[in-house]
Design a protein around this motif. Structure first.
Motif, mmCIF file in Angstrom:
data_model
loop_
_atom_site.group_PDB
_atom_site.id
_atom_site.type_symbol
_atom_site.label_atom_id
_atom_site.label_comp_id
_atom_site.label_asym_id
_atom_site.label_seq_id
_atom_site.Cartn_x
_atom_site.Cartn_y
_atom_site.Cartn_z
ATOM 1 N N SER A 311 0.802 -1.331 -0.006
ATOM 2 C CA SER A 311 0.088 0.023 0.035
ATOM 3 C C SER A 311 0.823 1.390 -0.085
ATOM 4 C CB SER A 311 -1.000 -0.057 1.229
ATOM 5 O OG SER A 311 -0.318 0.089 2.542
ATOM 6 N N ARG A 312 2.213 1.183 0.587
ATOM 7 C CA ARG A 312 2.927 2.425 0.578
ATOM 8 C C ARG A 312 3.468 2.585 -0.706
ATOM 9 N NH1 ARG A 312 6.034 -0.810 5.394
ATOM 10 N NH2 ARG A 312 5.620 -2.393 3.979
ATOM 11 N N LEU A 313 3.914 1.720 -1.375
ATOM 12 C CA LEU A 313 4.501 1.804 -2.773
ATOM 13 C C LEU A 313 3.303 2.173 -3.661
ATOM 14 C CD1 LEU A 313 6.910 -1.322 -3.098
ATOM 15 C CD2 LEU A 313 7.356 1.204 -2.663
ATOM 16 N N ALA A 316 2.632 5.944 -3.408
ATOM 17 C CA ALA A 316 3.806 6.684 -3.603
ATOM 18 C C ALA A 316 3.956 6.811 -5.409
ATOM 19 C CB ALA A 316 5.294 5.880 -3.280
ATOM 20 N N ALA A 317 3.409 5.486 -5.924
ATOM 21 C CA ALA A 317 3.032 5.434 -7.571
ATOM 22 C C ALA A 317 2.126 6.273 -7.923
ATOM 23 C CB ALA A 317 2.834 3.953 -7.984
ATOM 24 N N SER A 318 1.113 6.464 -7.012
ATOM 25 C CA SER A 318 -0.224 7.043 -7.480
ATOM 26 C C SER A 318 0.231 8.732 -7.605
ATOM 27 C CB SER A 318 -1.563 6.940 -6.610
ATOM 28 O OG SER A 318 -1.811 5.513 -6.561
ATOM 29 N N GLN A 319 1.098 8.953 -6.553
ATOM 30 C CA GLN A 319 1.545 10.242 -6.413
ATOM 31 C C GLN A 319 2.405 10.786 -7.560
ATOM 32 O OE1 GLN A 319 3.277 10.624 -2.675
ATOM 33 N NE2 GLN A 319 1.532 10.369 -1.376
ATOM 34 N N ALA A 320 3.052 9.856 -7.873
ATOM 35 C CA ALA A 320 4.078 9.971 -9.087
ATOM 36 C C ALA A 320 3.378 10.073 -10.180
ATOM 37 C CB ALA A 320 4.930 8.884 -9.248
ATOM 38 N N ILE A 393 -3.126 13.703 -21.591
ATOM 39 C CA ILE A 393 -2.114 12.586 -21.385
ATOM 40 C C ILE A 393 -2.574 11.560 -20.687
ATOM 41 C CG2 ILE A 393 0.311 12.304 -20.675
ATOM 42 C CD1 ILE A 393 -0.022 14.038 -23.069
ATOM 43 N N GLN A 394 -2.264 10.321 -21.015
ATOM 44 C CA GLN A 394 -2.475 9.146 -20.041
ATOM 45 C C GLN A 394 -1.219 8.407 -19.753
ATOM 46 O OE1 GLN A 394 -4.572 8.195 -18.063
ATOM 47 N NE2 GLN A 394 -6.527 9.309 -18.707
ATOM 48 N N ILE A 395 -1.511 7.889 -18.601
ATOM 49 C CA ILE A 395 -0.167 7.274 -17.822
ATOM 50 C C ILE A 395 -0.445 5.696 -17.367
ATOM 51 C CG2 ILE A 395 1.494 7.272 -16.285
ATOM 52 C CD1 ILE A 395 1.467 10.131 -16.285
ATOM 53 N N GLY A 396 0.528 5.043 -17.388
ATOM 54 C CA GLY A 396 0.362 3.636 -16.925
ATOM 55 C C GLY A 396 1.655 3.365 -15.818
ATOM 56 N N PHE A 397 1.460 2.700 -14.776
ATOM 57 C CA PHE A 397 2.675 2.596 -14.013
ATOM 58 C C PHE A 397 2.585 1.352 -13.340
ATOM 59 C CE2 PHE A 397 5.120 2.422 -10.324
ATOM 60 C CZ PHE A 397 5.829 3.533 -10.211
ATOM 61 N N LEU A 398 3.459 0.403 -13.399
ATOM 62 C CA LEU A 398 3.708 -0.818 -12.934
ATOM 63 C C LEU A 398 4.991 -1.253 -12.288
ATOM 64 C CD1 LEU A 398 1.967 -3.718 -12.933
ATOM 65 C CD2 LEU A 398 3.424 -4.310 -14.761
ATOM 66 N N ALA A 399 4.677 -1.793 -11.182
ATOM 67 C CA ALA A 399 6.134 -2.024 -10.386
ATOM 68 C C ALA A 399 6.100 -3.522 -9.877
ATOM 69 C CB ALA A 399 6.353 -1.385 -9.075
ATOM 70 N N ILE A 400 7.081 -4.319 -10.407
ATOM 71 C CA ILE A 400 7.212 -5.800 -10.226
ATOM 72 C C ILE A 400 8.500 -5.945 -9.485
ATOM 73 C CG2 ILE A 400 7.401 -7.920 -11.112
ATOM 74 C CD1 ILE A 400 5.515 -7.296 -13.231
ATOM 75 N N ASP A 401 8.321 -6.960 -8.433
ATOM 76 C CA ASP A 401 9.845 -7.356 -7.633
ATOM 77 C C ASP A 401 10.232 -8.350 -8.709
ATOM 78 O OD1 ASP A 401 11.596 -8.287 -5.986
ATOM 79 O OD2 ASP A 401 10.602 -8.177 -4.317
ATOM 80 N N PRO A 402 11.489 -8.198 -9.144
ATOM 81 C CA PRO A 402 11.961 -9.256 -10.275
ATOM 82 C C PRO A 402 12.555 -10.398 -9.457
ATOM 83 C CG PRO A 402 13.814 -7.418 -9.811
ATOM 84 C CD PRO A 402 12.335 -7.061 -9.134
#
Length: 599
Positions: A311-313, A316-320, A393-402
């Motif tokens: 939830s913290r990441l 942060a992602a939503s804010q970015a 402008i539209q944006i997509g953001f995805l973070a994955i632990d490799p």
């Protein structure tokens, strides 16, 4: 015709012309027997007892983040379940008096009411004879029972009502009914209806408000108090008269209440999207499939789903996304704000107009292309909306632990309520230069070295059909030799185009698929080197994760475990063994080259 068959046919016809007492008795006895047989045949096609137990007590799946925060819950509809004790007694009095005054005396079917309805319908005055329990059966199982005015539907409804009465008390039936009935405007159940039409809660509804909402049950749209207030008022007063008839009001109260206005305080109730709405939408699809395979209900079994999201990441992602989206939008607005950019004379703007549904509608009405274009260009509201749609402008953001494939943050657009389309999972865009590592990865896989050199020179590639592809960079070629590591670091199109010719487009496409680009179609052509085949962001992030994971591909993981309502673990989801897409030496070589890009 054979003599024996002819004789039997003649005997049958004679029996029909001159029926005996015994034959008549057999015929009459066969009718209820056949009806009973038909009922028995339909029983397996009605909801099971276990299904009825689940449907009558909503316990939606709770979706939690990896750090224990609630992300959302999967409710079947926009409703807030309240106990019967949390519902105003005026609602219950109005409901029973109007819809089923013998509710506490029957076992799901009111034979007297059914017979009266049948007689009146036969006379031409069609009436409903369903009890509250039968209505609940329809509300809970619209697909299994249906709503067609057929004998089969009525029998299924009756069977289901008897099953409901067998496993639930009268109070439980009332509670379920009042929490499941629809009230328009995406409001399900008495609590959401109270908020929508009167800005109050179910336990605070007064007599008039209760009568108004119960009156809607006869026909939500016809007696809609927002659009049809006069009809709603008349229906409300009819409910009040029924309450008088059943001893729930006095004549003096009826006289006073009937003169009161509706006093609607209308506001649509919307569900908050939660901190990760696009992720939740994808998870719901996955969880429904899992529940179907394992005989669970995501709406009634109280499942607890622990996801990989942090939830913290996520915050942060939503804010970015918000910060970067606003910054880029200001640049876009400045560019489009120039008179020459967004003008009715612009060929690009005219193309946007021709691609719009409004243009197609105008053409369907018989307008010529010129007339349709002129009308829409003159429509200021349309042009304003079109400009906002095409220039936002539209944006997509995805973070994955490799290391394990767990999805840690997922933002599908700048604003879910304004743009629900998911730019992580659904949108396919040309990846451009971000596709180049697959070309260099294939070259290193085939034995090339980062120190190998190619000349930075103009490139012409015959692609067939008399066409020549001439990739270029923002600056003219230097004519000098350049290492492959520098070619990637400086994102040189001329170097990458030469390299894909050496290693082969088909092999680059195959490597990209092995690394994670597995749903989108990749065209095995030279321009693939510069990312001309549309892919999803999710595929690209997964593929880059393969590089970071030493060449091992991991399927993105959404859920770590699922528990039942009592906290017992039903299933755990651990990362699978990585699929080797690149040798570790190749992966680390490529990883080192990508550090050069950042530097």
């Amino acid at each position: 015709m054979a003599p024996g068959l002819s004789s039997r046919l003649a005997d049958t016809l004679d029996a029909l012309r001159h029926p005996t007492r015994r034959g008549l008795f057999r015929t009459l006895a066969a009718v209820p027997a056949l009806f009973l047989l038909y009922v028995l045949i339909l029983i397996p096609f009605t909801p099971s007892i276990s299904s009825i137990r689940k449907a009558s007590s909503e316990q939606p799946a709770q979706i939690l983040s990896a750090d224990g925060r609630k992300l959302t819950e999967f409710k079947q509809s926009n409703r807030q379940w309240v106990a019967l004790s949390g519902i105003s007694p005026h609602v219950i009095d109005a409901l029973i008096a109007t819809e089923d005054h013998r509710f506490y005396a029957h076992f799901g079917l009111d034979w007297r009411r059914t017979a009266a309805a049948a007689i009146n319908s036969f006379r031409g005055d069609r009436q409903g004879g369903s009890t509250l329990t039968q209505q609940l059966a329809r509300n809970l199982y619209p697909e299994e029972i249906g709503r067609a005015p057929t004998l089969t539907r009525k029998i299924k409804e009756a069977i289901t009502a008897l099953k409901i009465e067998a496993v639930h008390s009268k109070d439980e039936i009332l509670e379920t009914y009042l929490n499941s009935v629809p009230f328009l405007y995406n409001a399900y159940g008495i609590e959401m209806a109270a908020r929508t039409y009167f800005d109050t809660s179910a336990d605070q509804l007064d007599v008039l408000q209760s009568a108004t909402l119960v009156g809607m049950l006869k026909g939500n749209s016809y007696y809609n108090p927002v659009l049809n207030p006069e009809r709603s008022l008349q229906r409300r007063n009819t409910v009040l008269k029924q309450m008088l008839k059943r001893g729930k009001l006095t004549a003096t109260q009826l006289d006073s209440l009937s003169k009161q206005p509706l006093r609607i305080d209308f506001e649509r109730q919307t569900e908050p999207p939660g901190p990760a709405p696009h992720f939740a939408r994808q998870l719901r699809k996955w969880l429904i499939a899992w529940a179907d395979r394992n005989d669970y209900s995501i709406y009634g079994d109280g499942l607890v789903v622990r996801t990989s999201i942090d939830s913290r990441l996520q915050a942060a992602a939503s804010q970015a996304v918000t910060r970067q989206g606003n910054s880029l939008q200001n640049i876009a607005n400045a560019a489009w704000g120039k008179r020459s950019a967004w003008s009715t004379d612009s060929s690009l703007v005219q193309t946007f107009i021709r691609e719009s549904p409004e243009y197609a509608t105008a053409m369907a009405k018989g307008r010529t292309p010129a007339q349709a274009m002129q009308e829409l260009q003159a429509d200021k509201d349309f042009m304003r909306a079109l400009q906002r749609q095409k220039t936002r402008i539209q944006i997509g953001f995805l973070a994955i632990d490799p290391r394990n494939g767990q999805v840690k943050a997922w933002v599908g657009s700048r604003d879910f309520e304004e743009e629900a389309f998911d730019h992580v999972q659904q949108a396919r865009r040309q990846p451009g230069s971000t596709f180049k590592p697959f070309v260099y990865g294939e070259a290193y896989r085939q034995g090339a070295s980062p120190n190998d050199r190619l000349i930075d020179q103009a490139v012409e590639i015959d692609v067939g059909g008399g066409e020549v592809w001439r990739p270029a960079d923002g600056t003219p070629p230097s004519g000098e030799a350049m290492t492959l590591s520098d070619g990637l670091a400086y994102s040189k199109n001329t170097i990458t185009a030469q390299l894909i010719q050496q290693v082969g487009p088909a092999k680059v496409a195959r490597l990209a698929r092995q690394m994670g680009v597995r749903q989108s179609k990749l065209e095995a052509v030279p321009s693939l080197a510069l990312g001309t085949s549309p892919v999803t962001l999710k595929e690209m992030v997964a593929a880059y994760g393969t590089i970071a994971n030493g060449g091992g591909y991991l399927e993105p993981l959404l859920v770590s475990r699922i528990e039942d309502r009592d906290g017992r673990v039903i299933e755990e989801f651990s990362p699978q063994e990585p699929e080797l897409a690149l040798g570790r030496d190749v992966a680390y070589t490529l990883l080192d080259n990508l550090r050069g890009v950042i530097n």
